[in-house]
Write a protein that holds these residues in place. Structure first.
Motif, mmCIF file in Angstrom:
data_model
loop_
_atom_site.group_PDB
_atom_site.id
_atom_site.type_symbol
_atom_site.label_atom_id
_atom_site.label_comp_id
_atom_site.label_asym_id
_atom_site.label_seq_id
_atom_site.Cartn_x
_atom_site.Cartn_y
_atom_site.Cartn_z
ATOM 1 N N ARG A 78 0.815 -1.225 0.000
ATOM 2 C CA ARG A 78 0.000 0.000 0.000
ATOM 3 C C ARG A 78 0.846 1.271 0.000
ATOM 4 O O ARG A 78 0.406 2.331 -0.464
ATOM 5 N N ALA A 79 2.088 1.211 0.513
ATOM 6 C CA ALA A 79 2.927 2.409 0.613
ATOM 7 C C ALA A 79 3.516 2.829 -0.730
ATOM 8 O O ALA A 79 3.971 3.964 -0.876
ATOM 9 N N VAL A 80 3.541 1.914 -1.704
ATOM 10 C CA VAL A 80 4.153 2.226 -2.999
ATOM 11 C C VAL A 80 3.104 2.868 -3.901
ATOM 12 O O VAL A 80 2.057 2.284 -4.175
ATOM 13 N N GLY A 81 3.397 4.089 -4.357
ATOM 14 C CA GLY A 81 2.443 4.831 -5.179
ATOM 15 C C GLY A 81 2.826 4.963 -6.623
ATOM 16 O O GLY A 81 1.968 5.228 -7.470
ATOM 17 N N SER A 82 4.123 4.788 -6.942
ATOM 18 C CA SER A 82 4.537 4.917 -8.344
ATOM 19 C C SER A 82 5.730 4.016 -8.616
ATOM 20 O O SER A 82 6.395 3.523 -7.696
ATOM 21 N N PHE A 83 6.001 3.828 -9.896
ATOM 22 C CA PHE A 83 6.979 2.843 -10.352
ATOM 23 C C PHE A 83 7.727 3.438 -11.537
ATOM 24 O O PHE A 83 7.164 3.648 -12.607
ATOM 25 N N LEU A 84 9.013 3.752 -11.340
ATOM 26 C CA LEU A 84 9.885 4.201 -12.420
ATOM 27 C C LEU A 84 10.450 2.962 -13.101
ATOM 28 O O LEU A 84 11.216 2.201 -12.499
ATOM 29 N N THR A 85 10.055 2.741 -14.363
ATOM 30 C CA THR A 85 10.303 1.464 -15.024
ATOM 31 C C THR A 85 10.832 1.644 -16.434
ATOM 32 O O THR A 85 10.555 2.655 -17.097
ATOM 33 N N HIS A 86 11.565 0.623 -16.907
ATOM 34 C CA HIS A 86 12.029 0.594 -18.294
ATOM 35 C C HIS A 86 10.921 0.161 -19.253
ATOM 36 O O HIS A 86 11.103 0.201 -20.456
ATOM 37 N N CYS A 87 9.778 -0.263 -18.711
ATOM 38 C CA CYS A 87 8.597 -0.606 -19.519
ATOM 39 C C CYS A 87 8.721 -1.935 -20.251
ATOM 40 O O CYS A 87 8.104 -2.136 -21.313
ATOM 41 N N VAL A 145 1.016 4.379 -10.325
ATOM 42 C CA VAL A 145 1.323 5.257 -11.455
ATOM 43 C C VAL A 145 2.687 4.873 -12.001
ATOM 44 O O VAL A 145 3.642 4.689 -11.236
ATOM 45 N N MET A 146 2.813 4.763 -13.303
ATOM 46 C CA MET A 146 4.091 4.381 -13.886
ATOM 47 C C MET A 146 4.816 5.586 -14.471
ATOM 48 O O MET A 146 4.209 6.434 -15.129
ATOM 49 N N VAL A 147 6.095 5.649 -14.183
ATOM 50 C CA VAL A 147 6.987 6.680 -14.698
ATOM 51 C C VAL A 147 7.892 5.979 -15.703
ATOM 52 O O VAL A 147 8.637 5.082 -15.342
ATOM 53 N N THR A 148 7.811 6.361 -16.968
ATOM 54 C CA THR A 148 8.401 5.550 -18.031
ATOM 55 C C THR A 148 9.778 6.040 -18.461
ATOM 56 O O THR A 148 9.990 7.225 -18.669
ATOM 57 N N TRP A 149 10.696 5.074 -18.598
ATOM 58 C CA TRP A 149 12.015 5.333 -19.153
ATOM 59 C C TRP A 149 12.404 4.140 -20.030
ATOM 60 O O TRP A 149 13.224 3.322 -19.648
ATOM 61 N N PRO A 150 11.807 4.015 -21.224
ATOM 62 C CA PRO A 150 12.133 2.893 -22.106
ATOM 63 C C PRO A 150 13.510 3.057 -22.718
ATOM 64 O O PRO A 150 13.980 4.175 -22.934
ATOM 65 N N MET A 151 14.160 1.912 -23.012
ATOM 66 C CA MET A 151 15.520 1.962 -23.544
ATOM 67 C C MET A 151 15.749 1.064 -24.757
ATOM 68 O O MET A 151 16.845 1.048 -25.304
ATOM 69 N N GLY A 152 14.757 0.306 -25.163
ATOM 70 C CA GLY A 152 14.956 -0.539 -26.327
ATOM 71 C C GLY A 152 13.813 -1.510 -26.520
ATOM 72 O O GLY A 152 12.861 -1.553 -25.739
ATOM 73 N N ALA A 153 13.921 -2.319 -27.608
ATOM 74 C CA ALA A 153 12.989 -3.402 -27.907
ATOM 75 C C ALA A 153 11.544 -2.897 -27.905
ATOM 76 O O ALA A 153 11.244 -1.860 -28.493
ATOM 77 N N ASP A 154 10.637 -3.633 -27.231
ATOM 78 C CA ASP A 154 9.220 -3.247 -27.213
ATOM 79 C C ASP A 154 8.917 -2.152 -26.203
ATOM 80 O O ASP A 154 7.772 -1.721 -26.069
ATOM 81 N N GLN A 155 9.931 -1.685 -25.488
ATOM 82 C CA GLN A 155 9.698 -0.756 -24.377
ATOM 83 C C GLN A 155 9.140 0.589 -24.841
ATOM 84 O O GLN A 155 8.319 1.195 -24.135
ATOM 85 N N TYR A 156 9.546 1.073 -26.004
ATOM 86 C CA TYR A 156 9.029 2.358 -26.494
ATOM 87 C C TYR A 156 7.528 2.257 -26.783
ATOM 88 O O TYR A 156 6.757 3.176 -26.482
ATOM 89 N N THR A 157 7.118 1.140 -27.366
ATOM 90 C CA THR A 157 5.698 0.931 -27.643
ATOM 91 C C THR A 157 4.915 0.794 -26.350
ATOM 92 O O THR A 157 3.816 1.349 -26.204
ATOM 93 N N ARG A 209 -3.275 8.722 -11.396
ATOM 94 C CA ARG A 209 -3.592 7.806 -10.298
ATOM 95 C C ARG A 209 -5.017 7.277 -10.437
ATOM 96 O O ARG A 209 -5.277 6.088 -10.217
ATOM 97 N N ALA A 210 -5.940 8.145 -10.822
ATOM 98 C CA ALA A 210 -7.318 7.698 -11.010
ATOM 99 C C ALA A 210 -7.394 6.647 -12.120
ATOM 100 O O ALA A 210 -8.106 5.641 -11.998
ATOM 101 N N ARG A 211 -6.659 6.886 -13.195
ATOM 102 C CA ARG A 211 -6.670 5.938 -14.313
ATOM 103 C C ARG A 211 -5.998 4.628 -13.925
ATOM 104 O O ARG A 211 -6.459 3.546 -14.320
#
Length: 464
Positions: free
Chosen positions: A348-357, A371-383, A427-429
């Motif tokens: 419950r304490a985790v509210g967001s996730f900085l991820t490579h996607c 909530v996801m914070v996006t930092w894609p770096m390759g492959a399908d991650q940009y999509t 967050r609502a979404r």
């Protein structure tokens, strides 16, 4: 008296990487729960990933150890797998008392379409990517777009045959596609693999209808058949069997109990979890931007970083400065190596996730509704990042690429702070998508019905 039905048997063949093996094992567990025998084809180094499931799912789940190719790079690895495993599996199946009725194999193992033909059984693709990302890959390798300005990495490439007509700068196009040309063995190999996937009997996605319905519909139209099943998210329950989420895929440098205790003392949605998957290693400049942003932001965080392995010899690999952990002590934790990601994201304490996607991470963030914070770096991650931010509205764009669109640390710190805001539209979404994901895997949900339909096909194949 009606003769007893032969045991129904299918093969599951993952690509030998944890990010590909784990979701296919999760799918295998769901198939065996419907009284179908599954033989998992696996190489010895990866057997520990399967071991915890064998006792709890015997006799329906069984391993078959394959010769280890002893390769790391994609092209030599898949070529060696084909050379070693095709004849091995032909011989094994032909002597089996209950031969399989189908093979489900990873997206990277397109050659198994030919194995399936030799065994006179259908081959189903298991996609480790979502339907949007695979629609993009199929279009790329089938239609072969070219860079309109060969000297520019920022030229825009439009995919108008895909719903919503996505556009990508040239530098975000698949590296194998960009860096080689037709006639090069690796380029030809990747295209042949993709065309074999397109021509296979069916495809199973670790996604759900409510998330990617437009792309699932597009896939059926594009392939010309309806043998497309969305059965995800195939994730274990947080505190379920087989170890649940605590030791999924490995063990952490920080015990899961200690992490949960640390999180227990934090307010709801006050912590950002930062992780770039099991394979991505940050460069020195990326690590400097990230750690400075976390420090400047003042937020509470868990940072999971992996160290280099033999694939990164001679590369620029970022390390966390010696005094960083001391400066953020009390509000930041650093995990080196594998982290219990599902358990962390489900707290419950985790509210967001900085991820490579990566797609596994996308689903693991969607289910708890962070909530996801996006930092894609390759492959399908940009999509995947495009889907999260632009189409689903459940995330914030932080950066893109290794050097291409990397912000200053102060700018990244602002995005990090925004991701933890209580009443944001993101967050609502995210909460809406969490509800949709949980409903999809509920007993009468869309993904359960899709899995039932898939297993029904298996039984029909068994009656032929």
């Amino acid at each position: 008296m009606t003769p007893s039905r032969k045991p129904l048997h299918v093969l599951a063949y993952p690509f030998p990487s944890s990010g590909h093996i784990i979701p296919l094992l999760d799918l295998a567990k769901r198939i065996v729960s419907r009284r179908v025998y599954v033989t998992v084809l696996i190489t010895p180094p990866n057997l520990p990933l399967l071991q915890p499931l064998l006792l709890s799912h015997a006799p329906f789940l069984q391993p078959l150890l394959l010769p280890d190719p002893h390769q790391k790079r994609l092209f030599p690895l898949v070529s060696s797998m084909r050379h070693l495993h095709h004849p091995f599996l032909l011989s094994w199946v032909q002597s089996h008392p209950s031969p399989p009725v189908a093979i489900i194999s990873d997206f990277f193992l397109g050659w198994t379409r030919h194995l399936a033909r030799d065994l006179s059984i259908p081959r189903l693709v298991f996609s480790p990517s979502g339907a949007f990302a695979l629609s993009f890959s199929y279009s790329l390798w089938r239609h072969l777009p070219v860079n309109p300005d060969p000297g520019s990495a920022t030229s825009l490439i439009s995919f108008s045959n895909i719903p919503n007509s996505p556009v990508y700068p040239w530098w975000q196009i698949n590296r194998h596609y960009r860096e080689n040309k037709k006639g090069d063995p690796e380029w030809d190999f990747h295209r042949e693999n993709m065309l074999d996937n397109i021509a296979s009997w069916g495809i199973v996605f670790n996604t759900f209808s409510e998330l990617e319905q437009v792309y699932l519909n597009h896939m059926k139209t594009d392939l010309g058949h309806d043998r497309v099943w969305a059965v995800g998210p195939v994730l274990p329950p947080r505190d379920g069997d087989d170890g649940g989420s605590a030791d999924r895929g490995g063990s952490s440098s920080v015990p899961c109990h200690d992490l949960m205790t640390w999180l227990d003392s934090r307010p709801d949605c006050s912590v950002i979890y930062v992780c770039f998957g099991s394979r991505t290693v940050l460069t020195s400049s990326q690590m400097e931007v990230l750690t400075t942003a976390l420090e400047v932001s003042g937020v509470q965080f868990i940072l999971s970083v992996r160290g280099p392995d033999e694939r990164h010899v001679g590369q620029d690999v970022g390390v966390i400065s010696e005094d960083f952990e001391e400066r953020v002590r009390g509000r930041g934790l650093v995990i080196r190596g594998w982290s219990p990601q599902l358990a962390i994201l489900g707290h419950r304490a985790v509210g967001s996730f900085l991820t490579h996607c990566g797609w596994n991470s996308v689903l693991e963030g969607l289910v708890p509704g962070v909530v996801m914070v996006t930092w894609p770096m390759g492959a399908d991650q940009y999509t995947n990042a495009k889907l999260i931010v632009d189409e689903l509205g459940a995330g914030l764009r932080a950066a893109e690429g290794i050097t291409e669109n990397v912000p200053e640390a102060t700018e990244l710190s602002e995005v990090i702070k925004r991701s933890l805001q209580e009443n944001s539209t993101q967050r609502a979404r995210a909460k809406e998508l969490k509800k949709a994901a949980l409903e999809a895997v509920a007993p009468e949900g869309s993904s359960q019905k899709e899995l039932d339909a898939l297993v029904k096909h298996f039984f029909e194949l068994g009656d032929l």
